[in-house]
Design a protein around this motif. Structure first.
Motif, PDB file in Angstrom:
ATOM      1  N   ARG A 118     100.253  16.570  14.300  1.00  0.00           N
ATOM      2  CA  ARG A 118      99.496  16.115  15.471  1.00  0.00           C
ATOM      3  C   ARG A 118      99.518  17.188  16.546  1.00  0.00           C
ATOM      4  O   ARG A 118     100.400  18.044  16.578  1.00  0.00           O
ATOM      5  N   VAL A 119      98.509  17.120  17.423  1.00  0.00           N
ATOM      6  CA  VAL A 119      98.415  18.041  18.551  1.00  0.00           C
ATOM      7  C   VAL A 119      99.229  17.441  19.688  1.00  0.00           C
ATOM      8  O   VAL A 119      98.953  16.338  20.152  1.00  0.00           O
ATOM      9  N   ILE A 120     100.235  18.165  20.145  1.00  0.00           N
ATOM     10  CA  ILE A 120     101.082  17.693  21.233  1.00  0.00           C
ATOM     11  C   ILE A 120     100.400  17.962  22.571  1.00  0.00           C
ATOM     12  O   ILE A 120     100.303  17.084  23.419  1.00  0.00           O
ATOM     13  N   ASP A 121      99.915  19.183  22.767  1.00  0.00           N
ATOM     14  CA  ASP A 121      99.261  19.556  24.017  1.00  0.00           C
ATOM     15  C   ASP A 121      98.388  20.771  23.753  1.00  0.00           C
ATOM     16  O   ASP A 121      98.610  21.514  22.797  1.00  0.00           O
ATOM     17  N   GLN A 122      97.383  20.963  24.615  1.00  0.00           N
ATOM     18  CA  GLN A 122      96.530  22.143  24.498  1.00  0.00           C
ATOM     19  C   GLN A 122      95.993  22.502  25.874  1.00  0.00           C
ATOM     20  O   GLN A 122      95.901  21.661  26.748  1.00  0.00           O
ATOM     21  N   ILE A 123      95.663  23.784  26.024  1.00  0.00           N
ATOM     22  CA  ILE A 123      95.113  24.268  27.286  1.00  0.00           C
ATOM     23  C   ILE A 123      93.970  25.219  26.971  1.00  0.00           C
ATOM     24  O   ILE A 123      94.073  26.051  26.064  1.00  0.00           O
ATOM     25  N   MET A 124      92.872  25.071  27.714  1.00  0.00           N
ATOM     26  CA  MET A 124      91.696  25.925  27.524  1.00  0.00           C
ATOM     27  C   MET A 124      91.926  27.265  28.219  1.00  0.00           C
ATOM     28  O   MET A 124      92.403  27.316  29.347  1.00  0.00           O
ATOM     29  N   LEU A 125      91.582  28.338  27.548  1.00  0.00           N
ATOM     30  CA  LEU A 125      91.690  29.676  28.116  1.00  0.00           C
ATOM     31  C   LEU A 125      90.330  30.271  28.439  1.00  0.00           C
ATOM     32  O   LEU A 125      90.245  31.216  29.196  1.00  0.00           O
ATOM     33  N   GLY A 126      89.301  29.732  27.871  1.00  0.00           N
ATOM     34  CA  GLY A 126      87.944  30.216  28.073  1.00  0.00           C
ATOM     35  C   GLY A 126      87.025  29.453  27.150  1.00  0.00           C
ATOM     36  O   GLY A 126      87.424  28.486  26.502  1.00  0.00           O
ATOM     37  N   ALA A 169      97.317  25.689  21.599  1.00  0.00           N
ATOM     38  CA  ALA A 169      97.776  24.324  21.354  1.00  0.00           C
ATOM     39  C   ALA A 169      99.194  24.346  20.808  1.00  0.00           C
ATOM     40  O   ALA A 169      99.608  25.295  20.136  1.00  0.00           O
ATOM     41  N   VAL A 170      99.937  23.291  21.115  1.00  0.00           N
ATOM     42  CA  VAL A 170     101.241  23.057  20.508  1.00  0.00           C
ATOM     43  C   VAL A 170     101.031  21.968  19.464  1.00  0.00           C
ATOM     44  O   VAL A 170     100.589  20.866  19.782  1.00  0.00           O
ATOM     45  N   ILE A 171     101.328  22.300  18.221  1.00  0.00           N
ATOM     46  CA  ILE A 171     101.110  21.407  17.089  1.00  0.00           C
ATOM     47  C   ILE A 171     102.467  21.013  16.518  1.00  0.00           C
ATOM     48  O   ILE A 171     103.323  21.876  16.322  1.00  0.00           O
ATOM     49  N   GLN A 172     102.652  19.728  16.244  1.00  0.00           N
ATOM     50  CA  GLN A 172     103.853  19.283  15.551  1.00  0.00           C
ATOM     51  C   GLN A 172     103.517  19.100  14.081  1.00  0.00           C
ATOM     52  O   GLN A 172     102.604  18.351  13.728  1.00  0.00           O
ATOM     53  N   VAL A 173     104.246  19.816  13.232  1.00  0.00           N
ATOM     54  CA  VAL A 173     104.077  19.698  11.782  1.00  0.00           C
ATOM     55  C   VAL A 173     105.443  19.309  11.238  1.00  0.00           C
ATOM     56  O   VAL A 173     106.363  20.121  11.228  1.00  0.00           O
ATOM     57  N   GLY A 174     105.565  18.052  10.834  1.00  0.00           N
ATOM     58  CA  GLY A 174     106.870  17.559  10.400  1.00  0.00           C
ATOM     59  C   GLY A 174     107.828  17.609  11.587  1.00  0.00           C
ATOM     60  O   GLY A 174     107.570  17.039  12.630  1.00  0.00           O
ATOM     61  N   GLY A 175     108.929  18.341  11.446  1.00  0.00           N
ATOM     62  CA  GLY A 175     109.897  18.482  12.529  1.00  0.00           C
ATOM     63  C   GLY A 175     109.742  19.772  13.310  1.00  0.00           C
ATOM     64  O   GLY A 175     110.529  20.053  14.205  1.00  0.00           O
ATOM     65  N   LYS A 176     108.741  20.589  12.976  1.00  0.00           N
ATOM     66  CA  LYS A 176     108.544  21.878  13.644  1.00  0.00           C
ATOM     67  C   LYS A 176     107.434  21.781  14.679  1.00  0.00           C
ATOM     68  O   LYS A 176     106.488  21.013  14.534  1.00  0.00           O
ATOM     69  N   TYR A 177     107.544  22.594  15.723  1.00  0.00           N
ATOM     70  CA  TYR A 177     106.500  22.740  16.724  1.00  0.00           C
ATOM     71  C   TYR A 177     105.977  24.165  16.652  1.00  0.00           C
ATOM     72  O   TYR A 177     106.749  25.118  16.685  1.00  0.00           O
ATOM     73  N   LEU A 178     104.658  24.305  16.531  1.00  0.00           N
ATOM     74  CA  LEU A 178     104.037  25.619  16.425  1.00  0.00           C
ATOM     75  C   LEU A 178     103.102  25.843  17.597  1.00  0.00           C
ATOM     76  O   LEU A 178     102.336  24.944  17.964  1.00  0.00           O
ATOM     77  N   LEU A 179     103.146  27.037  18.171  1.00  0.00           N
ATOM     78  CA  LEU A 179     102.201  27.452  19.197  1.00  0.00           C
ATOM     79  C   LEU A 179     101.058  28.154  18.477  1.00  0.00           C
ATOM     80  O   LEU A 179     101.270  29.153  17.779  1.00  0.00           O
ATOM     81  N   VAL A 180      99.840  27.600  18.624  1.00  0.00           N
ATOM     82  CA  VAL A 180      98.697  28.056  17.844  1.00  0.00           C
ATOM     83  C   VAL A 180      97.588  28.511  18.783  1.00  0.00           C
ATOM     84  O   VAL A 180      97.266  27.826  19.744  1.00  0.00           O
ATOM     85  N   GLY A 181      97.010  29.667  18.498  1.00  0.00           N
ATOM     86  CA  GLY A 181      95.851  30.164  19.222  1.00  0.00           C
ATOM     87  C   GLY A 181      94.589  29.848  18.440  1.00  0.00           C
ATOM     88  O   GLY A 181      94.519  30.124  17.238  1.00  0.00           O
TER      89      GLY A 181
END
Length: 114
Positions: free
Chosen positions: A39-47, A53-65
């Protein structure tokens, strides 16, 4: 007179079909956004067409561009590194900036420069 009534009935029928189609498509889109494993935890628009976006995959959190052309994993974020940046009020939303306070700070800055 009959042409006006027939046109009105046809327009009403087309609107009704549009309503049914949008309801059906909307239901399918909401199912596509739900996932059991991520699931998508949070996201911010840059342009335009760019966000992080911060994505939760299982027990991990990934910062995704995310751009229009690609999606890149920027880093892995630990659970203890995630915390809200803005204080929350009782309703759970972020506190709105007070315009009077902002003007006061601006006025103070102007006085310091003189």
């Amino acid at each position: 007179m009959w042409r006006v009534i027939a046109t009105f009935i046809i327009v009403a029928f087309i609107l009704y079909l549009s309503y049914l189609a949008s309801k059906y498509l909307g239901r399918g889109m909401s199912r596509a956004g739900n996932s059991r494993y991520m699931r998508v935890i949070d996201q911010i628009m840059l342009g335009q067409d760019r966000h992080i976006a911060v994505i939760q995959v299982g027990g991990k959190y990934l910062l995704v561009g995310v751009t229009a052309g690609q999606i890149s994993i920027l880093s892995e974020v630990k659970d203890e590194e995630l915390f809200p940046l803005a204080p929350e009020d009782e309703d759970g939303g972020t506190e709105a900036l007070d315009f009077r306070k902002m003007l006061g700070k601006l006025n103070d800055l102007g006085k310091k420069r003189r």
